[in-house]
Write a protein that holds these residues in place. Sequence first.
Motif, PDB file in Angstrom:
ATOM      1  N   ALA A   1       0.834  -1.205   0.000  1.00 38.19           N
ATOM      2  CA  ALA A   1       0.000   0.000   0.000  1.00 38.19           C
ATOM      3  C   ALA A   1       0.865   1.249   0.000  1.00 38.19           C
ATOM      4  N   CYS A   2       0.507   2.209  -0.822  1.00 37.36           N
ATOM      5  CA  CYS A   2       1.227   3.483  -0.885  1.00 37.36           C
ATOM      6  C   CYS A   2       0.537   4.520  -0.001  1.00 37.36           C
ATOM      7  N   GLY A   3       1.299   5.527   0.385  1.00 34.54           N
ATOM      8  CA  GLY A   3       0.747   6.654   1.136  1.00 34.54           C
ATOM      9  C   GLY A   3       0.592   6.449   2.620  1.00 34.54           C
ATOM     10  N   LEU A   4       0.959   5.265   3.135  1.00 37.53           N
ATOM     11  CA  LEU A   4       0.783   4.979   4.559  1.00 37.53           C
ATOM     12  C   LEU A   4       2.087   5.192   5.328  1.00 37.53           C
ATOM     13  N   PRO A   5       1.995   5.560   6.627  1.00 37.72           N
ATOM     14  CA  PRO A   5       3.213   5.668   7.429  1.00 37.72           C
ATOM     15  C   PRO A   5       3.832   4.287   7.614  1.00 37.72           C
ATOM     16  N   PRO A   6       5.151   4.193   7.855  1.00 39.00           N
ATOM     17  CA  PRO A   6       6.070   5.308   8.109  1.00 39.00           C
ATOM     18  C   PRO A   6       6.679   5.897   6.849  1.00 39.00           C
ATOM     19  N   TYR A   7       6.530   5.225   5.697  1.00 33.35           N
ATOM     20  CA  TYR A   7       7.226   5.687   4.493  1.00 33.35           C
ATOM     21  C   TYR A   7       6.407   6.654   3.649  1.00 33.35           C
ATOM     22  N   HIS A   8       5.067   6.573   3.718  1.00 32.93           N
ATOM     23  CA  HIS A   8       4.219   7.366   2.821  1.00 32.93           C
ATOM     24  C   HIS A   8       4.691   7.133   1.377  1.00 32.93           C
ATOM     25  N   LEU A   9       4.719   5.862   0.998  1.00 25.96           N
ATOM     26  CA  LEU A   9       5.349   5.426  -0.248  1.00 25.96           C
ATOM     27  C   LEU A   9       4.693   6.055  -1.482  1.00 25.96           C
ATOM     28  N   ILE A  10       5.546   6.446  -2.425  1.00 23.74           N
ATOM     29  CA  ILE A  10       5.129   6.929  -3.737  1.00 23.74           C
ATOM     30  C   ILE A  10       5.816   6.039  -4.767  1.00 23.74           C
ATOM     31  N   GLY A  11       5.052   5.429  -5.642  1.00 23.72           N
ATOM     32  CA  GLY A  11       5.633   4.570  -6.671  1.00 23.72           C
ATOM     33  C   GLY A  11       5.670   5.265  -8.015  1.00 23.72           C
ATOM     34  N   VAL A  12       6.837   5.298  -8.630  1.00 20.26           N
ATOM     35  CA  VAL A  12       6.979   5.847  -9.980  1.00 20.26           C
ATOM     36  C   VAL A  12       7.122   4.662 -10.932  1.00 20.26           C
ATOM     37  N   ASP A  13       6.091   4.415 -11.715  1.00 26.81           N
ATOM     38  CA  ASP A  13       6.013   3.249 -12.595  1.00 26.81           C
ATOM     39  C   ASP A  13       6.468   3.654 -13.994  1.00 26.81           C
ATOM     40  N   LEU A  14       7.649   3.178 -14.382  1.00 29.41           N
ATOM     41  CA  LEU A  14       8.205   3.473 -15.705  1.00 29.41           C
ATOM     42  C   LEU A  14       7.834   2.333 -16.640  1.00 29.41           C
ATOM     43  N   ASP A  15       6.902   2.609 -17.522  1.00 30.74           N
ATOM     44  CA  ASP A  15       6.383   1.584 -18.414  1.00 30.74           C
ATOM     45  C   ASP A  15       7.342   1.365 -19.587  1.00 30.74           C
ATOM     46  N   THR A  16       7.152   0.278 -20.298  1.00 34.27           N
ATOM     47  CA  THR A  16       7.954  -0.006 -21.487  1.00 34.27           C
ATOM     48  C   THR A  16       7.016  -0.158 -22.673  1.00 34.27           C
ATOM     49  N   LYS A  17       7.159   0.755 -23.618  1.00 33.45           N
ATOM     50  CA  LYS A  17       6.382   0.704 -24.845  1.00 33.45           C
ATOM     51  C   LYS A  17       7.311   1.014 -26.012  1.00 33.45           C
ATOM     52  N   PRO A  18       7.049   0.427 -27.184  1.00 31.27           N
ATOM     53  CA  PRO A  18       7.948   0.660 -28.321  1.00 31.27           C
ATOM     54  C   PRO A  18       8.131   2.133 -28.662  1.00 31.27           C
TER      55      PRO A  18
END
Length: 300
Positions: A89-106
Amino acid sequence: MATIERQARTPALANALSAAERGLAVIPLSQTKHPALRSPHHIDQASAEPRCHGECGRFGHGVYDASTDPVRIRELFAAAPWATGYGIACGLPPYHLIGVDLDTKPSTDSAATLRELALRHLFTIPETVVVRTPSGGRHLWLTGPAGVVVPNSAGRLAPGIDIRGAGGYLVGPGSRTDHGVYTIAPGTAHLTPAACPPSLLRLLLPPPRTNRPAPPAPPSAPAPPSASGDHGRGLVQFVLSAHPGQRNTRLFWAACRAYDNGIGPALAAPLAEAAIATGLPEREARATIASAARMTGHRP
């Protein structure tokens, strides 16, 4: 960790318990990367009643079931023995995680796009946890400040870059899906999630609400050519409605979309004039469009 693995009945549960030891709240996922437990309210979700986020005490509320409590995690996985992975889960303590998803497309090099954003907005991409996806993409784990809610978004920051924030989740390393296994990138397993650079964080936040109307297009601005149709007019309006702090990013995104759809050369001038109308300097506007052309494999 060896104790956890001996006690866990499946690799997915073992990986989830290991992540929970690091303070990451987890839920079981199916092979399709969706929450493994079906909502207990699936029959009455069409009603006008407020959506339940777990207040009923039953499992099946997606990311709202996420926990770091090993007892609750075992109960979740016991209720979903078919789970082959876990979500963080993102946004929760203690990290308040943010995921940057780098997709792969031609047609899109999202990693290069992120580097270009870093150069343009003067931030450095920090060393952090990186998870490799089965398709060849990457998830960068960043942390946000407490009290700041980063929304989920798909392609808003730039083409091919999705953001997982509050209410979203990341597929955890070790998870097995229909397309393969998620793995930690070499050299990042020992790292903790790095703080999101302030300049990048500002790009991820929604614009502040104001009563200021969107600036009108200048009288001399030519309308998008008829070949571009509603899509071209929509891209121009998207740039015109930009607030300070997001003008460059919106222009870059719209220009990439235009080139991806084959109307970039025809729409370059209207996009530039729309950006200038919002206050972006002409030289910067044209440089941004040229950058978008290069990023999508076209000559400016």
